[in-house]
Motif scaffolding. Structure first.
Motif, PDB file in Angstrom:
ATOM      1  N   ASP A  25      -9.523  13.307   5.218  1.00 36.32           N
ATOM      2  CA  ASP A  25      -8.132  13.786   5.271  1.00 36.32           C
ATOM      3  C   ASP A  25      -7.538  13.895   3.862  1.00 36.32           C
ATOM      4  N   SER A  26      -7.819  12.892   3.026  1.00 40.67           N
ATOM      5  CA  SER A  26      -7.301  12.877   1.654  1.00 40.67           C
ATOM      6  C   SER A  26      -7.864  14.074   0.866  1.00 40.67           C
ATOM      7  N   VAL A  27      -9.170  14.306   1.052  1.00 41.34           N
ATOM      8  CA  VAL A  27      -9.835  15.399   0.319  1.00 41.34           C
ATOM      9  C   VAL A  27      -9.295  16.759   0.766  1.00 41.34           C
ATOM     10  N   LEU A  44       6.202  16.324  -5.248  1.00 32.00           N
ATOM     11  CA  LEU A  44       6.423  14.980  -4.717  1.00 32.00           C
ATOM     12  C   LEU A  44       5.340  14.698  -3.679  1.00 32.00           C
ATOM     13  N   GLU A  45       4.671  13.554  -3.818  1.00 30.66           N
ATOM     14  CA  GLU A  45       3.775  13.131  -2.734  1.00 30.66           C
ATOM     15  C   GLU A  45       4.369  11.897  -2.061  1.00 30.66           C
ATOM     16  N   ILE A  46       4.550  11.980  -0.762  1.00 33.49           N
ATOM     17  CA  ILE A  46       5.018  10.825   0.016  1.00 33.49           C
ATOM     18  C   ILE A  46       3.785  10.059   0.518  1.00 33.49           C
ATOM     19  N   GLY A  47       3.824   8.738   0.419  1.00 32.36           N
ATOM     20  CA  GLY A  47       2.718   7.916   0.941  1.00 32.36           C
ATOM     21  C   GLY A  47       1.430   8.157   0.181  1.00 32.36           C
ATOM     22  N   THR A  48       1.485   7.925  -1.120  1.00 34.97           N
ATOM     23  CA  THR A  48       0.352   8.294  -1.988  1.00 34.97           C
ATOM     24  C   THR A  48      -0.873   7.393  -1.823  1.00 34.97           C
ATOM     25  N   GLY A  49      -0.722   6.221  -1.220  1.00 32.50           N
ATOM     26  CA  GLY A  49      -1.874   5.314  -1.020  1.00 32.50           C
ATOM     27  C   GLY A  49      -2.460   4.902  -2.359  1.00 32.50           C
ATOM     28  N   SER A  50      -3.771   5.109  -2.514  1.00 33.11           N
ATOM     29  CA  SER A  50      -4.435   4.764  -3.786  1.00 33.11           C
ATOM     30  C   SER A  50      -4.005   5.695  -4.916  1.00 33.11           C
ATOM     31  N   THR A  69       5.912   8.488  -3.662  1.00 29.96           N
ATOM     32  CA  THR A  69       6.479   7.274  -3.074  1.00 29.96           C
ATOM     33  C   THR A  69       5.409   6.601  -2.222  1.00 29.96           C
ATOM     34  N   GLU A  70       5.621   5.336  -1.984  1.00 30.50           N
ATOM     35  CA  GLU A  70       4.672   4.565  -1.176  1.00 30.50           C
ATOM     36  C   GLU A  70       5.373   3.298  -0.699  1.00 30.50           C
ATOM     37  N   ILE A  71       5.171   2.958   0.573  1.00 29.42           N
ATOM     38  CA  ILE A  71       5.851   1.787   1.132  1.00 29.42           C
ATOM     39  C   ILE A  71       5.059   0.491   0.907  1.00 29.42           C
ATOM     40  N   ASN A  72       3.725   0.619   0.814  1.00 26.21           N
ATOM     41  CA  ASN A  72       2.849  -0.552   0.705  1.00 26.21           C
ATOM     42  C   ASN A  72       2.748  -0.978  -0.772  1.00 26.21           C
ATOM     43  N   THR A  89       9.057   2.772  -1.905  1.00 26.14           N
ATOM     44  CA  THR A  89      10.188   2.956  -0.998  1.00 26.14           C
ATOM     45  C   THR A  89       9.701   3.511   0.327  1.00 26.14           C
ATOM     46  N   ASP A  90      10.597   3.521   1.290  1.00 25.16           N
ATOM     47  CA  ASP A  90      10.326   4.102   2.602  1.00 25.16           C
ATOM     48  C   ASP A  90      10.611   5.610   2.528  1.00 25.16           C
ATOM     49  N   LEU A  91       9.612   6.418   2.660  1.00 19.67           N
ATOM     50  CA  LEU A  91       9.718   7.887   2.566  1.00 19.67           C
ATOM     51  C   LEU A  91      10.506   8.320   1.344  1.00 19.67           C
ATOM     52  N   PHE A  92      11.760   8.845   1.539  1.00 20.09           N
ATOM     53  CA  PHE A  92      12.539   9.407   0.438  1.00 20.09           C
ATOM     54  C   PHE A  92      13.650   8.459  -0.024  1.00 20.09           C
ATOM     55  N   PHE A 109       2.351  15.283   2.243  1.00 22.74           N
ATOM     56  CA  PHE A 109       2.302  14.022   3.007  1.00 22.74           C
ATOM     57  C   PHE A 109       1.073  14.007   3.912  1.00 22.74           C
ATOM     58  N   ASN A 110       0.265  12.972   3.734  1.00 27.17           N
ATOM     59  CA  ASN A 110      -0.821  12.668   4.661  1.00 27.17           C
ATOM     60  C   ASN A 110      -0.350  11.430   5.424  1.00 27.17           C
ATOM     61  N   PRO A 111       0.328  11.624   6.546  1.00 26.43           N
ATOM     62  CA  PRO A 111       1.028  10.499   7.188  1.00 26.43           C
ATOM     63  C   PRO A 111       0.093   9.659   8.063  1.00 26.43           C
ATOM     64  N   ASN A 127      -1.348  -1.490   8.015  1.00 31.98           N
ATOM     65  CA  ASN A 127      -0.920  -0.842   9.260  1.00 31.98           C
ATOM     66  C   ASN A 127      -0.153   0.459   8.984  1.00 31.98           C
ATOM     67  N   TYR A 128       0.582   0.486   7.873  1.00 28.74           N
ATOM     68  CA  TYR A 128       1.359   1.695   7.542  1.00 28.74           C
ATOM     69  C   TYR A 128       0.475   2.926   7.304  1.00 28.74           C
ATOM     70  N   ALA A 129      -0.798   2.695   7.018  1.00 26.70           N
ATOM     71  CA  ALA A 129      -1.691   3.831   6.769  1.00 26.70           C
ATOM     72  C   ALA A 129      -2.093   4.540   8.058  1.00 26.70           C
ATOM     73  N   PHE A 130      -2.029   3.817   9.179  1.00 26.33           N
ATOM     74  CA  PHE A 130      -2.584   4.346  10.431  1.00 26.33           C
ATOM     75  C   PHE A 130      -1.554   4.544  11.545  1.00 26.33           C
TER      76      PHE A 130
HETATM   77  C1  LIG Z   1      -3.190   8.046   5.798  1.00 23.50           C
HETATM   78  S1  LIG Z   1      -2.626   7.159   4.387  1.00 23.50           S
HETATM   79  C2  LIG Z   1      -2.820   8.414   3.114  1.00 23.50           C
HETATM   80  C3  LIG Z   1      -2.903   7.859   1.710  1.00 23.50           C
HETATM   81  C4  LIG Z   1      -3.170   8.896   0.628  1.00 23.50           C
HETATM   82  N1  LIG Z   1      -2.073   9.836   0.511  1.00 23.50           N
HETATM   83  C5  LIG Z   1      -4.453   9.642   0.906  1.00 23.50           C
HETATM   84  O1  LIG Z   1      -4.365  10.808   1.331  1.00 23.50           O
HETATM   85  O2  LIG Z   1      -5.533   9.061   0.697  1.00 23.50           O
HETATM   86  C6  LIG Z   1      -0.841   7.123   4.619  1.00 23.50           C
HETATM   87  C7  LIG Z   1      -0.107   6.448   3.476  1.00 23.50           C
HETATM   88  O3  LIG Z   1       1.302   6.578   3.708  1.00 23.50           O
HETATM   89  C8  LIG Z   1       1.928   5.330   3.444  1.00 23.50           C
HETATM   90  N2  LIG Z   1       3.167   5.269   4.260  1.00 23.50           N
HETATM   91  C9  LIG Z   1       3.258   5.111   5.600  1.00 23.50           C
HETATM   92  N3  LIG Z   1       4.544   5.109   5.985  1.00 23.50           N
HETATM   93  C10 LIG Z   1       5.275   5.271   4.855  1.00 23.50           C
HETATM   94  C11 LIG Z   1       6.669   5.356   4.602  1.00 23.50           C
HETATM   95  N4  LIG Z   1       7.559   5.234   5.595  1.00 23.50           N
HETATM   96  N5  LIG Z   1       7.092   5.538   3.333  1.00 23.50           N
HETATM   97  C12 LIG Z   1       6.178   5.645   2.308  1.00 23.50           C
HETATM   98  N6  LIG Z   1       4.847   5.561   2.492  1.00 23.50           N
HETATM   99  C13 LIG Z   1       4.392   5.395   3.741  1.00 23.50           C
HETATM  100  C14 LIG Z   1       0.899   4.298   3.868  1.00 23.50           C
HETATM  101  O4  LIG Z   1       1.151   3.027   3.328  1.00 23.50           O
HETATM  102  C15 LIG Z   1      -0.392   4.957   3.361  1.00 23.50           C
HETATM  103  O5  LIG Z   1      -0.646   4.614   2.028  1.00 23.50           O
END
Ligand SMILES: C[S@@+](CC[C@H](N)C(=O)[O-])C[C@H]1O[C@@H](n2cnc3c(N)ncnc32)[C@H](O)[C@@H]1O
Length: 202
Positions: A25-27, A44-50, A69-72, A89-92, A109-111, A127-130
């Protein structure tokens, strides 16, 4: 720390029980974003993870401005190590809507998209990743409700979705919110099909 290389970017991965490990999914999102982005744009990338997707863009495109941004907190730290400017932060939430500095040409966003019941939750921040809530679309729906306020006129979004949660409800919601919608790329992997959906502000 384990390090991976993709399209000129070297990405250090966090512990996989704390930070989402980049996968198909990331790729798919990174490749679609590379095709979409042009030099000079503000991303802007939301939820950037690594930080995988953002790091690939930064390594391959000239003169882009990019924040994420990233919540974790563990993921935010990992993305920083990978050279991504991250706001935890949480989303925006920490961005000011309607400020020129927080209007973007492209938002990614890869949510988290797995339909998840209370019993299926993963312990801790991962858990926020899934966890996409019971519909699998709860975080994506919140994102879609807010994203317009952070786009420049004519701006675009790219979101990763899965056949598990379905294209139709996402497309319908995006169209209602004033986006022209198309699927820019698809990939079947074992039990699901991943898609990158583009929304262009009308
Ligand atoms: C499926 S992972 C994707 C990570 C990365 N973007 C990638 O493609 O490898 C979803 C990411 O969104 C983050 N996330 C989930 N809910 C979020 C929120 N409300 N605000 C910011 N980040 C959030 C998670 O912590 C996780 O890192």
């Amino acid at each position: 720390m384990v390090e991976i290389e993709y399209r000129k970017a070297r990405i250090k991965l966090g512990y996989t029980d704390l930070v989402y490990e980049p996968a198909e999914d990331s790729v798919l999102l990174a490749d679609a974003a590379l095709k979409e982005a042009k030099a000079g744009i503000h991303i802007l990338e939301i939820g950037t993870g690594s930080g995988f997707v953002s790091a690939v863009l930064l390594a391959n495109l000239k003169d882009i401005r990019l924040i994420a941004t990233e919540i974790n907190p563990h993921a935010a730290r990992c993305a920083k190590i990978n050279g991504v400017e991250v706001i935890r932060t949480d989303l925006f939430k920490a961005l000011k809507p309607r400020s020129l500095e927080t209007r973007f040409d492209l938002i990614l966003f890869n949510p988290p998209y797995l339909p998840t019941s209370r019993e299926e939750k993963v312990p801790g921040w991962l858990n926020y990743a899934f966890d996409g809530g019971t519909s699998g679309r709860e975080t994506l729906d919140r994102f879609l409700n807010e994203v317009r306020d952070y786009l420049k006129p004519g701006g675009e979004i790219l979101v990763l979705i899965s056949s598990i949660t379905g294209l139709d409800p996402v497309k319908e919601k995006m169209e209602k919110l004033g986006f022209a919608v198309d699927v820019v790329t698809r990939k079947k992997i074992s039990f699901e099909e991943l898609m990158v959906v583009r929304g262009k502000l009308l």
